[in-house]
Every structure is written in C-alpha cells, then in structure tokens.
Design a protein around this motif. Sequence first.
Motif, PDB file in Angstrom:
ATOM      1  N   UNK A  52      -0.051   8.724  -2.521  1.00  0.00           N
ATOM      2  CA  UNK A  52      -1.220   9.273  -1.846  1.00  0.00           C
ATOM      3  C   UNK A  52      -2.064   9.860  -2.976  1.00  0.00           C
ATOM      4  N   UNK A  53      -3.011   9.059  -3.455  1.00  0.00           N
ATOM      5  CA  UNK A  53      -3.804   9.443  -4.630  1.00  0.00           C
ATOM      6  C   UNK A  53      -4.502  10.791  -4.461  1.00  0.00           C
ATOM      7  N   UNK A  74       2.934   6.495 -12.074  1.00  0.00           N
ATOM      8  CA  UNK A  74       1.518   6.588 -11.703  1.00  0.00           C
ATOM      9  C   UNK A  74       0.705   5.607 -12.540  1.00  0.00           C
ATOM     10  N   UNK A  75       1.004   5.556 -13.819  1.00  0.00           N
ATOM     11  CA  UNK A  75       0.305   4.654 -14.720  1.00  0.00           C
ATOM     12  C   UNK A  75       0.518   3.193 -14.294  1.00  0.00           C
ATOM     13  N   UNK A  76       1.777   2.836 -13.972  1.00  0.00           N
ATOM     14  CA  UNK A  76       2.084   1.474 -13.544  1.00  0.00           C
ATOM     15  C   UNK A  76       1.461   1.148 -12.195  1.00  0.00           C
ATOM     16  N   UNK A  77       1.443   2.096 -11.279  1.00  0.00           N
ATOM     17  CA  UNK A  77       0.858   1.875  -9.953  1.00  0.00           C
ATOM     18  C   UNK A  77      -0.644   1.624 -10.073  1.00  0.00           C
ATOM     19  N   UNK A  78      -1.309   2.388 -10.910  1.00  0.00           N
ATOM     20  CA  UNK A  78      -2.744   2.196 -11.099  1.00  0.00           C
ATOM     21  C   UNK A  78      -3.036   0.853 -11.758  1.00  0.00           C
ATOM     22  N   UNK A  82      -5.194  -2.181 -10.035  1.00  0.00           N
ATOM     23  CA  UNK A  82      -6.321  -2.784 -10.745  1.00  0.00           C
ATOM     24  C   UNK A  82      -6.153  -4.294 -10.809  1.00  0.00           C
ATOM     25  N   UNK A  83      -4.929  -4.743 -11.066  1.00  0.00           N
ATOM     26  CA  UNK A  83      -4.640  -6.186 -11.163  1.00  0.00           C
ATOM     27  C   UNK A  83      -4.877  -6.860  -9.814  1.00  0.00           C
ATOM     28  N   UNK A  84      -4.432  -6.237  -8.714  1.00  0.00           N
ATOM     29  CA  UNK A  84      -4.631  -6.804  -7.385  1.00  0.00           C
ATOM     30  C   UNK A  84      -6.107  -6.858  -7.025  1.00  0.00           C
ATOM     31  N   UNK A  85      -6.867  -5.849  -7.436  1.00  0.00           N
ATOM     32  CA  UNK A  85      -8.301  -5.822  -7.159  1.00  0.00           C
ATOM     33  C   UNK A  85      -9.009  -6.953  -7.903  1.00  0.00           C
ATOM     34  N   UNK A  86      -8.584  -7.239  -9.124  1.00  0.00           N
ATOM     35  CA  UNK A  86      -9.176  -8.326  -9.900  1.00  0.00           C
ATOM     36  C   UNK A  86      -8.830  -9.677  -9.298  1.00  0.00           C
TER      37      UNK A  86
END
Length: 89
Positions: A52-53, A74-78, A82-86
Amino acid sequence: MPVRIRLKKVGAKNRDAWRVVVSEVKMPRDGRFIEEIGFYDPLHKEEVITFKEDRLEYWISKGAQPSETVKSLVKRARKQAKKKAEEKK
C-alpha cells in the motif's frame, strides 16, 4: 516508541509467505503490530510483492525505519511495476 517496517512470517511449514507490517521495535517478529501494509510471497511462480504505497510513504514520513529486507523489496516492487507499465504501452 520507535517504529519499524519489517516482515512478519505467515504460511505453512515449508511454504513461507511474509506480510510487511509496521510495529514497535520491542515487539517480536510475529508479535503484535500496528498496521499491515504489504505482502510478499517468494515461492509463487512469479514472485508476488504488493504494498500500500500511500501507507508506506505515510509511515516513512512519520519516522518509521524500514528494515534492509523491506528496503530491497520496495525497490524490487517499484521496478516490477515500472516494467509492467512499460509492457502495457
């Protein structure tokens, strides 16, 4: 009382999953916590990391210190988000 963001172990024997919780420093790993703000399942086919950001940022702004493991999650989740958004573009 100092507050920490850390992992709480859940799941069956040999099928560990973890919850990301906000708890007081003196509480044991699987003990009482203030709030649950995420989930981590390393044994799923695709590693599952959810947060829950808004609550994570809230607790960090209030002075809660994330553990080293939570920082890396947190770093890996972000990075995954980002990868899924791309990929959707």
